[in-house]
Scaffold this motif. Structure first.
Motif, PDB file in Angstrom:
ATOM      1  N   PRO A  44       1.169  -1.794   0.272  1.00 42.84           N
ATOM      2  CA  PRO A  44      -0.553  -0.035  -0.042  1.00 42.84           C
ATOM      3  C   PRO A  44       1.039   1.348   0.328  1.00 42.84           C
ATOM      4  O   PRO A  44       1.650   1.517   0.807  1.00 42.84           O
ATOM      5  CB  PRO A  44      -1.255  -0.121   1.591  1.00 42.84           C
ATOM      6  CG  PRO A  44      -0.412  -1.670   1.538  1.00 42.84           C
ATOM      7  CD  PRO A  44       0.679  -2.697   1.032  1.00 42.84           C
ATOM      8  N   LEU A  45       0.545   2.371  -0.463  1.00 43.46           N
ATOM      9  CA  LEU A  45       0.915   3.464  -0.967  1.00 43.46           C
ATOM     10  C   LEU A  45       0.524   4.127   0.636  1.00 43.46           C
ATOM     11  O   LEU A  45      -0.923   4.221   0.900  1.00 43.46           O
ATOM     12  CB  LEU A  45       0.707   4.148  -2.237  1.00 43.46           C
ATOM     13  CG  LEU A  45       1.599   5.340  -2.489  1.00 43.46           C
ATOM     14  CD1 LEU A  45       2.628   5.477  -2.532  1.00 43.46           C
ATOM     15  CD2 LEU A  45       0.408   6.319  -3.703  1.00 43.46           C
ATOM     16  N   LEU A  46       1.483   4.550   1.245  1.00 42.01           N
ATOM     17  CA  LEU A  46       1.177   5.406   2.609  1.00 42.01           C
ATOM     18  C   LEU A  46       1.096   7.293   2.950  1.00 42.01           C
ATOM     19  O   LEU A  46       2.028   7.859   1.509  1.00 42.01           O
ATOM     20  CB  LEU A  46       2.009   4.645   4.011  1.00 42.01           C
ATOM     21  CG  LEU A  46       1.559   3.125   4.156  1.00 42.01           C
ATOM     22  CD1 LEU A  46       2.777   3.192   5.339  1.00 42.01           C
ATOM     23  CD2 LEU A  46       0.533   2.709   4.641  1.00 42.01           C
ATOM     24  N   ASP A  47       0.301   8.138   3.150  1.00 45.43           N
ATOM     25  CA  ASP A  47       0.685   9.053   3.482  1.00 45.43           C
ATOM     26  C   ASP A  47       1.610   9.813   4.241  1.00 45.43           C
ATOM     27  O   ASP A  47       2.492   9.119   4.892  1.00 45.43           O
ATOM     28  CB  ASP A  47      -0.927   9.475   3.537  1.00 45.43           C
ATOM     29  CG  ASP A  47      -1.570   9.525   4.695  1.00 45.43           C
ATOM     30  OD1 ASP A  47      -0.988   9.088   5.542  1.00 45.43           O
ATOM     31  OD2 ASP A  47      -3.113   9.648   5.053  1.00 45.43           O
ATOM     32  N   GLU A  48       1.670  11.111   4.329  1.00 42.46           N
ATOM     33  CA  GLU A  48       2.748  11.532   5.278  1.00 42.46           C
ATOM     34  C   GLU A  48       2.261  10.795   6.983  1.00 42.46           C
ATOM     35  O   GLU A  48       3.329  11.141   7.967  1.00 42.46           O
ATOM     36  CB  GLU A  48       2.992  12.657   6.076  1.00 42.46           C
ATOM     37  CG  GLU A  48       1.554  13.701   5.664  1.00 42.46           C
ATOM     38  CD  GLU A  48       0.568  13.753   4.624  1.00 42.46           C
ATOM     39  OE1 GLU A  48      -0.209  14.546   4.566  1.00 42.46           O
ATOM     40  OE2 GLU A  48       1.932  13.325   3.412  1.00 42.46           O
ATOM     41  N   THR A  49       1.314  10.367   7.537  1.00 44.68           N
ATOM     42  CA  THR A  49       0.794   9.991   8.926  1.00 44.68           C
ATOM     43  C   THR A  49       0.267   8.891   9.414  1.00 44.68           C
ATOM     44  O   THR A  49       0.776   7.714  10.476  1.00 44.68           O
ATOM     45  CB  THR A  49      -0.173  10.431   8.720  1.00 44.68           C
ATOM     46  OG1 THR A  49      -1.957  10.009   7.848  1.00 44.68           O
ATOM     47  CG2 THR A  49      -0.266  12.539   8.720  1.00 44.68           C
ATOM     48  N   GLY A  50       1.250   8.068   7.417  1.00 43.57           N
ATOM     49  CA  GLY A  50       0.977   6.503   8.022  1.00 43.57           C
ATOM     50  C   GLY A  50      -0.012   5.419   7.592  1.00 43.57           C
ATOM     51  O   GLY A  50      -0.410   4.582   7.882  1.00 43.57           O
ATOM     52  N   LYS A  51      -1.292   6.273   6.861  1.00 46.33           N
ATOM     53  CA  LYS A  51      -2.134   5.636   6.555  1.00 46.33           C
ATOM     54  C   LYS A  51      -2.397   5.644   4.672  1.00 46.33           C
ATOM     55  O   LYS A  51      -1.996   6.494   4.195  1.00 46.33           O
ATOM     56  CB  LYS A  51      -2.869   6.783   7.106  1.00 46.33           C
ATOM     57  CG  LYS A  51      -3.824   6.971   8.452  1.00 46.33           C
ATOM     58  CD  LYS A  51      -5.549   7.831   8.811  1.00 46.33           C
ATOM     59  CE  LYS A  51      -5.072   7.890  10.427  1.00 46.33           C
ATOM     60  NZ  LYS A  51      -5.717   9.079  10.757  1.00 46.33           N
ATOM     61  N   PRO A  52      -3.508   4.647   4.429  1.00 44.13           N
ATOM     62  CA  PRO A  52      -2.935   3.557   3.039  1.00 44.13           C
ATOM     63  C   PRO A  52      -4.056   5.928   2.191  1.00 44.13           C
ATOM     64  O   PRO A  52      -4.647   6.234   2.634  1.00 44.13           O
ATOM     65  CB  PRO A  52      -3.799   3.322   3.089  1.00 44.13           C
ATOM     66  CG  PRO A  52      -3.526   2.446   4.023  1.00 44.13           C
ATOM     67  CD  PRO A  52      -3.646   3.882   5.672  1.00 44.13           C
ATOM     68  N   VAL A  53      -3.193   5.997   1.100  1.00 41.54           N
ATOM     69  CA  VAL A  53      -3.664   6.620   0.402  1.00 41.54           C
ATOM     70  C   VAL A  53      -4.600   6.285  -0.197  1.00 41.54           C
ATOM     71  O   VAL A  53      -4.551   4.889  -1.071  1.00 41.54           O
ATOM     72  CB  VAL A  53      -2.438   6.924  -0.771  1.00 41.54           C
ATOM     73  CG1 VAL A  53      -3.262   8.045  -1.667  1.00 41.54           C
ATOM     74  CG2 VAL A  53      -1.245   7.972  -0.512  1.00 41.54           C
ATOM     75  N   ILE A  54      -5.815   7.003   0.011  1.00 43.30           N
ATOM     76  CA  ILE A  54      -7.619   6.047  -1.052  1.00 43.30           C
ATOM     77  C   ILE A  54      -7.579   7.631  -1.747  1.00 43.30           C
ATOM     78  O   ILE A  54      -8.334   8.416  -1.646  1.00 43.30           O
ATOM     79  CB  ILE A  54      -8.255   6.055  -0.052  1.00 43.30           C
ATOM     80  CG1 ILE A  54      -7.810   4.852   0.597  1.00 43.30           C
ATOM     81  CG2 ILE A  54      -9.599   6.312  -0.235  1.00 43.30           C
ATOM     82  CD1 ILE A  54      -8.750   5.133   2.527  1.00 43.30           C
ATOM     83  N   SER A  55      -8.097   7.075  -2.596  1.00 47.35           N
ATOM     84  CA  SER A  55      -8.880   7.408  -4.005  1.00 47.35           C
ATOM     85  C   SER A  55     -10.085   7.363  -4.739  1.00 47.35           C
ATOM     86  O   SER A  55     -10.240   5.872  -3.799  1.00 47.35           O
ATOM     87  CB  SER A  55      -8.106   7.401  -5.661  1.00 47.35           C
ATOM     88  OG  SER A  55      -6.757   7.621  -5.675  1.00 47.35           O
TER      89      SER A  55
END
Length: 57
Positions: A44-55
């Motif tokens: 999974p691609l994660l954002d700066e807070t460690g949560k998955p990026v959701i489109s």
């Protein structure tokens, strides 16, 4: 074979290394795939807070 669940939205590289971003069309989660020679990974691609990026489409 084409997948109905996943859609490739980004590609960088043609031979090696190759980096791709895929979207799970059921959940919206973005995944990153990287291949270099015989080694590869899909996560999974994660954002700066460690949560998955959701489109959303």
């Amino acid at each position: 074979m084409a997948s109905e669940r996943f859609e490739k939205i980004y590609v960088q590289g043609k031979i090696a290394p190759v980096t791709e971003i895929w979207i799970d069309k059921q959940t919206g989660v973005n995944y990153i795939f990287h291949r270099d020679g015989n080694a590869s990974g899909f996560t999974p691609l994660l954002d700066e807070t460690g949560k998955p990026v959701i489109s959303t489409k």
